[in-house]
Design an enzyme around this catalytic site. Structure first.
Site, PDB file in Angstrom:
ATOM      1  N   THR A  60       0.851  -1.244   0.073  1.00 33.39           N
ATOM      2  CA  THR A  60       0.105  -0.007   0.042  1.00 33.39           C
ATOM      3  C   THR A  60       0.919   1.232   0.112  1.00 33.39           C
ATOM      4  O   THR A  60       2.098   1.138   0.226  1.00 33.39           O
ATOM      5  CB  THR A  60      -1.043  -0.100   1.088  1.00 33.39           C
ATOM      6  OG1 THR A  60      -2.051   1.034   1.066  1.00 33.39           O
ATOM      7  CG2 THR A  60      -0.270  -0.077   2.729  1.00 33.39           C
ATOM      8  N   LYS A  64       3.729   1.549  -3.580  1.00 34.34           N
ATOM      9  CA  LYS A  64       3.239   0.918  -4.503  1.00 34.34           C
ATOM     10  C   LYS A  64       4.129   1.251  -5.754  1.00 34.34           C
ATOM     11  O   LYS A  64       4.160   0.359  -6.879  1.00 34.34           O
ATOM     12  CB  LYS A  64       1.965   1.298  -4.857  1.00 34.34           C
ATOM     13  CG  LYS A  64       0.852   0.815  -3.837  1.00 34.34           C
ATOM     14  CD  LYS A  64      -0.522   1.430  -4.067  1.00 34.34           C
ATOM     15  CE  LYS A  64      -1.446   0.915  -3.137  1.00 34.34           C
ATOM     16  NZ  LYS A  64      -2.839   1.209  -3.617  1.00 34.34           N
ATOM     17  N   ASP A  95      -6.056  -3.437  -7.539  1.00 33.29           N
ATOM     18  CA  ASP A  95      -6.788  -1.966  -7.316  1.00 33.29           C
ATOM     19  C   ASP A  95      -7.742  -1.840  -8.294  1.00 33.29           C
ATOM     20  O   ASP A  95      -8.817  -1.529  -7.986  1.00 33.29           O
ATOM     21  CB  ASP A  95      -5.924  -1.068  -6.794  1.00 33.29           C
ATOM     22  CG  ASP A  95      -5.300  -1.099  -5.474  1.00 33.29           C
ATOM     23  OD1 ASP A  95      -5.814  -1.999  -4.658  1.00 33.29           O
ATOM     24  OD2 ASP A  95      -4.245  -0.495  -5.366  1.00 33.29           O
ATOM     25  N   GLY A 115      -9.380  13.946  -6.152  1.00 28.68           N
ATOM     26  CA  GLY A 115      -8.197  13.182  -5.632  1.00 28.68           C
ATOM     27  C   GLY A 115      -7.136  12.784  -6.679  1.00 28.68           C
ATOM     28  O   GLY A 115      -7.603  12.317  -7.689  1.00 28.68           O
ATOM     29  N   GLY A 117      -4.237  11.047  -5.693  1.00 26.24           N
ATOM     30  CA  GLY A 117      -3.305  10.582  -5.068  1.00 26.24           C
ATOM     31  C   GLY A 117      -3.286   8.710  -5.356  1.00 26.24           C
ATOM     32  O   GLY A 117      -3.481   8.487  -6.252  1.00 26.24           O
ATOM     33  N   ALA A 119      -4.804   6.161  -5.032  1.00 25.50           N
ATOM     34  CA  ALA A 119      -5.831   5.453  -5.303  1.00 25.50           C
ATOM     35  C   ALA A 119      -6.368   5.886  -6.791  1.00 25.50           C
ATOM     36  O   ALA A 119      -6.968   5.020  -7.635  1.00 25.50           O
ATOM     37  CB  ALA A 119      -7.194   5.162  -4.417  1.00 25.50           C
ATOM     38  N   ASN A 139      -8.223  18.324  -7.703  1.00 26.59           N
ATOM     39  CA  ASN A 139      -7.255  18.151  -6.444  1.00 26.59           C
ATOM     40  C   ASN A 139      -6.628  19.319  -5.908  1.00 26.59           C
ATOM     41  O   ASN A 139      -6.385  20.531  -6.637  1.00 26.59           O
ATOM     42  CB  ASN A 139      -6.206  17.460  -6.945  1.00 26.59           C
ATOM     43  CG  ASN A 139      -5.346  16.621  -5.957  1.00 26.59           C
ATOM     44  OD1 ASN A 139      -5.808  15.899  -5.101  1.00 26.59           O
ATOM     45  ND2 ASN A 139      -3.997  17.096  -5.687  1.00 26.59           N
ATOM     46  N   THR A 141      -3.957  19.893  -4.818  1.00 21.25           N
ATOM     47  CA  THR A 141      -2.459  20.547  -5.428  1.00 21.25           C
ATOM     48  C   THR A 141      -2.601  20.288  -6.792  1.00 21.25           C
ATOM     49  O   THR A 141      -2.727  19.011  -7.357  1.00 21.25           O
ATOM     50  CB  THR A 141      -1.496  19.465  -4.953  1.00 21.25           C
ATOM     51  OG1 THR A 141      -1.374  19.329  -3.480  1.00 21.25           O
ATOM     52  CG2 THR A 141      -0.310  19.891  -5.409  1.00 21.25           C
ATOM     53  N   TYR A 207     -13.766   3.681   3.696  1.00 19.66           N
ATOM     54  CA  TYR A 207     -14.418   2.522   4.206  1.00 19.66           C
ATOM     55  C   TYR A 207     -15.733   3.013   5.214  1.00 19.66           C
ATOM     56  O   TYR A 207     -16.561   2.666   5.398  1.00 19.66           O
ATOM     57  CB  TYR A 207     -13.597   1.841   5.147  1.00 19.66           C
ATOM     58  CG  TYR A 207     -12.508   1.141   4.574  1.00 19.66           C
ATOM     59  CD1 TYR A 207     -12.603   0.644   3.211  1.00 19.66           C
ATOM     60  CD2 TYR A 207     -11.407   0.620   5.240  1.00 19.66           C
ATOM     61  CE1 TYR A 207     -11.319   0.295   2.463  1.00 19.66           C
ATOM     62  CE2 TYR A 207     -10.304  -0.023   4.595  1.00 19.66           C
ATOM     63  CZ  TYR A 207     -10.543  -0.170   3.158  1.00 19.66           C
ATOM     64  OH  TYR A 207      -9.231  -0.943   2.749  1.00 19.66           O
TER      65      TYR A 207
END
Length: 260
Positions: A60, A64, A95, A115, A117, A119, A139, A141, A207
């Site tokens: 993770t 990765k 993934d 996002g 990042g 994922a 995002n 950034t 989650y």
């Protein structure tokens, strides 16, 4: 006794640890699953020992990509340039399949991904595999968003939008995908119900039952969460490790994760 584990940093008790150990017991598989914490500064010194001495590993963030130089990456891991599963010195990416197979509702465009990042690469690749030609990406950034856009420029058109325009972008979208950790501790995007009314699907990879998921439920918008994502990538891991029993794993997941 076979050994499996998740290479991670920082330390946490993962969903993989809980579910896989319960699954091994239920399926009468003589194996253990560990959460293995490696300091980033120690990764290069320690990773090969784990690859050699474990029967299967998950990887993770933040490892990765850096793990790639120690294994042979195959199949879609090459296209994504990220590995989250290792078996017999080969690196896989499951993934993207977690996202792909969990999509039980139609993907209606325009699609907004929040996002850029860890994922997000797998999600973008899954959307590409689904035949999506164009997505919007925002995002905090902008540089990270632009980097993701460039990486997939030969597969899918990504239109980067300023994060400060989130409300207006969401209002113009039909599918909203949150690939950030926002909501894990009940944080909010500060989107009100009126901002979400146009959406037909919200996919929040966190989650926990986040404020975004709660609002989707209230407005009766189709909603998927991170548990769905995790389930399908976990199935692919077990298949690669050649220890998958569909009925037993489904039952364990429902009991341990869904509380059914």
């Amino acid at each position: 006794m076979k050994k499996f584990g998740l290479i991670e940093y920082p330390k946490k008790e993962s969903l993989s640890y809980k579910v896989f150990n319960s699954y091994f017991k239920a399926a009468n598989i003589k194996a253990t699953y560990e959460d293995i914490v490696i300091e980033p500064s120690e990764f290069d010194n320690k990773i090969q020992n784990y690859i050699q001495n474990y029967d299967g590993l998950n990887i993770t963030v933040p490892f990765k990509e850096v793990v790639i130089k120690y294994i042979d990456i195959i199949e879609d891991a090459k296209e994504i340039n990220a590995v989250n599963c290792i078996y017999k010195n080969k690196g896989y990416n499951t993934d993207w399949k977690g996202f792909y197979y969990s999509l039980k509702f139609p993907l209606v465009e325009p699609i907004l991904l929040i996002g850029a990042g860890g994922a997000s690469k797998s999600i973008v690749y899954a959307l590409y595999k689904k035949g999506v030609k164009e997505i919007y990406l925002t995002n905090r950034t902008k540089e990270k968003a632009e980097k993701l856009k460039k990486f997939f420029s030969d597969k899918i058109e990504i239109k980067v939008e300023p994060f400060e325009n989130l409300k207006s972008i969401v209002r113009g979208s039909k599918t909203l995908i949150n690939a950030t950790s926002i909501g894990m501790f009940q944080e909010s995007f500060y989107l009100d119900e009126n901002d979400l009314l146009n959406l037909s699907l919200i996919y929040d990879i966190v989650y926990n039952h986040t404020p975004l998921q709660k609002t989707a439920q209230k407005l009766k918008i189709n909603c998927l969460d991170g548990k769905s994502f995790w389930f399908y990538q976990a199935v692919e891991n077990l298949k690669i490790w050649d220890i998958y029993n569909e009925e037993i794993f489904n039952n364990v997941f429902k009991k341990v994760v869904r509380g059914e």
